[in-house]
Design an enzyme around this catalytic site. Structure first.
Site: not given
Length: 227
Positions: A78, A80, A103, A119, A143, A183
């Protein structure tokens, strides 16, 4: 934001060997114990050192403003979402100023964040996010990274595939002039994806925050102003 870490640097901590601890887990623990950003996050109330990466991205590109809708992919634990909540001044009762975080792992509640424990790659998850979003997003951020194997080429490809999936989703939900942050690991195979992103956004940058470990090949793709 300042990167002054003088108050967070501790003396080097050695990790005793254990029969139950693998070499890789021992190395990870040693890095954690001696990482000033881990100490800083703990003191300043952030859930992970990754929070400082997003703070640096914002400091560089100034992407976050109040009254935004944001989607945070791969949000646990958590960090971000915490940063985004502060930057957009999110609240639990605002329909046009909110963050949707996704998530598989559960995260503790954050003000202004609606969490979906799903998911991202399941067939119905995108549809659910779009339903909860109720409109277009201003920012999609990811991320996400695959579990590292220690083999750089494998880790590069796996995380690149996650970024590609996040990018395809971002194209569906971002409003014109929206932004995409993700990322990736450098490794050579990212050029095809970068060319695709450049076709869809007016400005595309690579950025490596100082809070990213120097030995890591991770960088952040910052795509600004969707066409």
């Amino acid at each position: 934001m300042t990167n002054n870490l003088s108050g967070y640097r501790n003396k080097f901590v050695r990790v005793k060997t254990s029969k139950k601890r693998t070499v890789s887990s021992g190395n990870w623990l040693r890095r954690q114990l001696n990482d000033p950003y881990v100490a800083k996050a703990r003191i300043e109330g952030f859930r992970s050192r990754a929070a400082y990466k997003l703070l640096e991205i914002h400091e560089k590109f100034k992407l976050f403003t109040p009254n935004m809708k944001i989607v945070d992919l791969g949000a646990a634990p958590g960090g971000w979402s915490q940063v985004a909540s502060k930057l957009i001044k999110a609240s639990d009762n605002s329909l046009n100023n909110k963050i949707i975080s996704i998530d598989l792992l559960e995260i503790e509640p954050i003000i202004g964040v609606e969490f979906l424990q799903k998911d991202f790659f399941e067939e119905n998850t995108e549809e659910l996010i779009i339903q909860v979003l109720d409109g277009k997003a201003d920012i999609v951020m990811s991320d996400m990274a695959s579990n590292t194997t220690g083999h750089k080429a494998t880790d590069h490809i796996r995380t690149l595939l996650l970024c590609e999936q996040a990018f395809e989703f971002a194209l569906k939900v971002l409003k014109p002039s929206g932004h995409f942050i993700a990322k990736i690991f450098r490794g050579g195979a990212e050029n095809e994806l970068l060319n695709k992103v450049k076709c869809e956004f007016k400005t595309v940058k690579h950025f490596k925050p100082s809070s990213s470990r120097s030995e890591s090949t991770e960088i952040y793709l910052v795509a600004i102003n969707k066409k």
